[in-house]
Design an enzyme around this catalytic site. Structure first.
Site, PDB file in Angstrom:
ATOM      1  N   ARG A   1     -11.237 -47.358 -39.788  1.00  0.00           N
ATOM      2  CA  ARG A   1     -11.324 -48.425 -40.793  1.00  0.00           C
ATOM      3  C   ARG A   1     -10.302 -49.522 -40.559  1.00  0.00           C
ATOM      4  O   ARG A   1     -10.306 -50.520 -41.265  1.00  0.00           O
ATOM      5  CB  ARG A   1     -11.067 -47.825 -42.178  1.00  0.00           C
ATOM      6  CG  ARG A   1     -12.331 -47.428 -42.934  1.00  0.00           C
ATOM      7  CD  ARG A   1     -11.891 -46.631 -44.146  1.00  0.00           C
ATOM      8  NE  ARG A   1     -12.693 -46.846 -45.306  1.00  0.00           N
ATOM      9  CZ  ARG A   1     -13.431 -45.879 -45.873  1.00  0.00           C
ATOM     10  NH1 ARG A   1     -13.513 -44.698 -45.345  1.00  0.00           N
ATOM     11  NH2 ARG A   1     -14.085 -46.132 -46.978  1.00  0.00           N
TER      12      ARG A   1
ATOM     13  N   ARG B   1     -23.372 -44.506 -59.028  1.00  0.00           N
ATOM     14  CA  ARG B   1     -22.875 -43.245 -58.460  1.00  0.00           C
ATOM     15  C   ARG B   1     -21.696 -42.709 -59.276  1.00  0.00           C
ATOM     16  O   ARG B   1     -21.576 -41.507 -59.503  1.00  0.00           O
ATOM     17  CB  ARG B   1     -22.449 -43.447 -57.006  1.00  0.00           C
ATOM     18  CG  ARG B   1     -22.015 -42.155 -56.348  1.00  0.00           C
ATOM     19  CD  ARG B   1     -21.709 -42.327 -54.895  1.00  0.00           C
ATOM     20  NE  ARG B   1     -20.432 -42.996 -54.674  1.00  0.00           N
ATOM     21  CZ  ARG B   1     -19.992 -43.375 -53.481  1.00  0.00           C
ATOM     22  NH1 ARG B   1     -20.725 -43.199 -52.412  1.00  0.00           N
ATOM     23  NH2 ARG B   1     -18.834 -43.955 -53.357  1.00  0.00           N
TER      24      ARG B   1
ATOM     25  N   ARG C   1     -16.938 -39.791 -59.801  1.00  0.00           N
ATOM     26  CA  ARG C   1     -15.878 -39.888 -58.787  1.00  0.00           C
ATOM     27  C   ARG C   1     -14.727 -40.729 -59.322  1.00  0.00           C
ATOM     28  O   ARG C   1     -14.897 -41.845 -59.762  1.00  0.00           O
ATOM     29  CB  ARG C   1     -16.444 -40.500 -57.498  1.00  0.00           C
ATOM     30  CG  ARG C   1     -17.074 -39.429 -56.632  1.00  0.00           C
ATOM     31  CD  ARG C   1     -17.875 -39.953 -55.496  1.00  0.00           C
ATOM     32  NE  ARG C   1     -17.131 -40.828 -54.590  1.00  0.00           N
ATOM     33  CZ  ARG C   1     -17.508 -41.028 -53.339  1.00  0.00           C
ATOM     34  NH1 ARG C   1     -18.551 -40.387 -52.840  1.00  0.00           N
ATOM     35  NH2 ARG C   1     -16.853 -41.849 -52.573  1.00  0.00           N
TER      36      ARG C   1
ATOM     37  N   LYS D   1     -23.587 -44.694 -46.447  1.00  0.00           N
ATOM     38  CA  LYS D   1     -23.163 -44.001 -45.223  1.00  0.00           C
ATOM     39  C   LYS D   1     -23.320 -42.493 -45.339  1.00  0.00           C
ATOM     40  O   LYS D   1     -23.793 -41.843 -44.417  1.00  0.00           O
ATOM     41  CB  LYS D   1     -21.699 -44.331 -44.886  1.00  0.00           C
ATOM     42  CG  LYS D   1     -21.439 -45.782 -44.553  1.00  0.00           C
ATOM     43  CD  LYS D   1     -20.035 -45.990 -43.982  1.00  0.00           C
ATOM     44  CE  LYS D   1     -18.929 -45.652 -44.962  1.00  0.00           C
ATOM     45  NZ  LYS D   1     -18.873 -46.529 -46.145  1.00  0.00           N
TER      46      LYS D   1
ATOM     47  N   ARG E   1     -11.918 -51.917 -53.477  1.00  0.00           N
ATOM     48  CA  ARG E   1     -12.370 -51.276 -52.232  1.00  0.00           C
ATOM     49  C   ARG E   1     -13.206 -52.237 -51.390  1.00  0.00           C
ATOM     50  O   ARG E   1     -13.139 -52.220 -50.165  1.00  0.00           O
ATOM     51  CB  ARG E   1     -13.163 -49.992 -52.550  1.00  0.00           C
ATOM     52  CG  ARG E   1     -12.271 -48.899 -53.128  1.00  0.00           C
ATOM     53  CD  ARG E   1     -13.088 -47.737 -53.622  1.00  0.00           C
ATOM     54  NE  ARG E   1     -13.551 -46.911 -52.527  1.00  0.00           N
ATOM     55  CZ  ARG E   1     -14.680 -46.213 -52.533  1.00  0.00           C
ATOM     56  NH1 ARG E   1     -15.474 -46.250 -53.575  1.00  0.00           N
ATOM     57  NH2 ARG E   1     -15.016 -45.484 -51.501  1.00  0.00           N
TER      58      ARG E   1
HETATM   59  P1  AMP Z   1     -15.042 -43.099 -48.640  1.00  0.00           P
HETATM   60  O1  AMP Z   1     -15.657 -41.984 -49.373  1.00  0.00           O
HETATM   61  O2  AMP Z   1     -15.288 -43.057 -47.168  1.00  0.00           O
HETATM   62  O3  AMP Z   1     -15.394 -44.455 -49.204  1.00  0.00           O
HETATM   63  O4  AMP Z   1     -13.458 -42.955 -48.801  1.00  0.00           O
HETATM   64  C1  AMP Z   1     -12.838 -42.845 -50.072  1.00  0.00           C
HETATM   65  C2  AMP Z   1     -11.364 -43.233 -49.972  1.00  0.00           C
HETATM   66  O5  AMP Z   1     -10.680 -42.369 -49.047  1.00  0.00           O
HETATM   67  C3  AMP Z   1     -11.099 -44.637 -49.447  1.00  0.00           C
HETATM   68  O6  AMP Z   1     -11.195 -45.615 -50.455  1.00  0.00           O
HETATM   69  C4  AMP Z   1      -9.679 -44.495 -48.929  1.00  0.00           C
HETATM   70  O7  AMP Z   1      -8.724 -44.465 -49.973  1.00  0.00           O
HETATM   71  C5  AMP Z   1      -9.714 -43.095 -48.314  1.00  0.00           C
HETATM   72  N1  AMP Z   1     -10.146 -43.164 -46.898  1.00  0.00           N
HETATM   73  C6  AMP Z   1     -11.301 -42.670 -46.367  1.00  0.00           C
HETATM   74  N2  AMP Z   1     -11.369 -42.911 -45.054  1.00  0.00           N
HETATM   75  C7  AMP Z   1     -10.237 -43.580 -44.732  1.00  0.00           C
HETATM   76  C8  AMP Z   1      -9.725 -44.134 -43.520  1.00  0.00           C
HETATM   77  N3  AMP Z   1     -10.411 -44.058 -42.373  1.00  0.00           N
HETATM   78  N4  AMP Z   1      -8.511 -44.749 -43.573  1.00  0.00           N
HETATM   79  C9  AMP Z   1      -7.818 -44.829 -44.708  1.00  0.00           C
HETATM   80  N5  AMP Z   1      -8.241 -44.363 -45.889  1.00  0.00           N
HETATM   81  C10 AMP Z   1      -9.449 -43.741 -45.909  1.00  0.00           C
END
Ligand code: AMP
Length: 190
Positions: free
Chosen positions: A88, A127, A133, A13, A144
């Site tokens: 989400r 990654r 990370r 993404k 996740r």
């Molecule tokens: P991402 O980089 O988008 O995969 O997000 C990393 C982490 O941030 C996720 O595993 C969640 O812990 C948190 N996070 C990101 N976006 C959201 C969302 N829309 N709702 C809740 N937690 C989020």
């Protein structure tokens, strides 16, 4: 142009979002990036978010929703935006509906990146090694994926039922996926 880019963790993404935002001159709103910036800066929001992120769980809706409402109200979003990683949950879908109604704007559509599940874990492990990370250990990566399947995958059918959603094959070379993403956007705009 107002878009949502959906897809499981590791679907690419962030990469595809950058390509789209570049072409259309709109900001990418990545809730994950905003949380990570807050974690690095040790803000109160970051301290709260980190416990959830480190466990592979979602940050509670009320925290995430308030952050997105604030971000979408900023002037650079007036001409459009791409949401990466939000909404989400169904609660977040409802809140986004209200935010858009309050701003008196509409979504152009939703892109859903599909990637084989075996490739997802492999991509995330690669990654994790490259970028270090903290939320990318193997156990957290698997959690996740589960959380995505339980809480976020149902949103694809929700948006499919109510507005234009285009599925994009996210497997294979990055530039090929980008071509497919641009074709999908052209389809949305027709
Ligand atoms: P991402 O980089 O988008 O995969 O997000 C990393 C982490 O941030 C996720 O595993 C969640 O812990 C948190 N996070 C990101 N976006 C959201 C969302 N829309 N709702 C809740 N937690 C989020």
């Amino acid at each position: 142009m107002r878009l949502i880019l959906m897809g499981p963790p590791g679907a690419g993404k962030g990469t595809q979002s950058a390509a789209v935002c570049d072409r259309y001159g709109i900001p990418a709103i990545s809730t994950g990036d905003i949380f990570r910036a807050n974690v690095s800066a040790r803000t109160p929001l970051g301290v709260t978010a980190q416990t959830y992120m480190d466990a592979g769980e979602y940050v509670p809706d009320e925290i995430t929703n308030a952050m997105v409402r604030d971000r979408l109200g900023q002037p650079d979003c007036a001409r459009g935006f791409l949401l990466d990683g939000y909404p989400r949950t169904l609660e977040q879908v409802k809140e986004l509906d209200e935010i858009l109604a309050d701003l008196d704007v509409r979504l152009d559509g939703v892109l859903a990146l599909d990637v084989d599940s075996d490739s997802l874990v492999k991509r995330l492990l690669d990654r994790a090694e490259r970028e270090g990370r903290a939320d990318d250990t193997e156990e957290v990566i698997r959690r996740r994926q589960e959380v995505y399947a339980e809480q976020t995958a149902p949103l694809v059918s929700e948006y499919d039922a109510r507005c234009s959603l285009v599925r994009v094959d996210g497997n294979g070379r990055v530039d090929h996926v980008t071509d497919r993403v641009h074709t999908a956007i052209a389809q949305l705009r027709r």
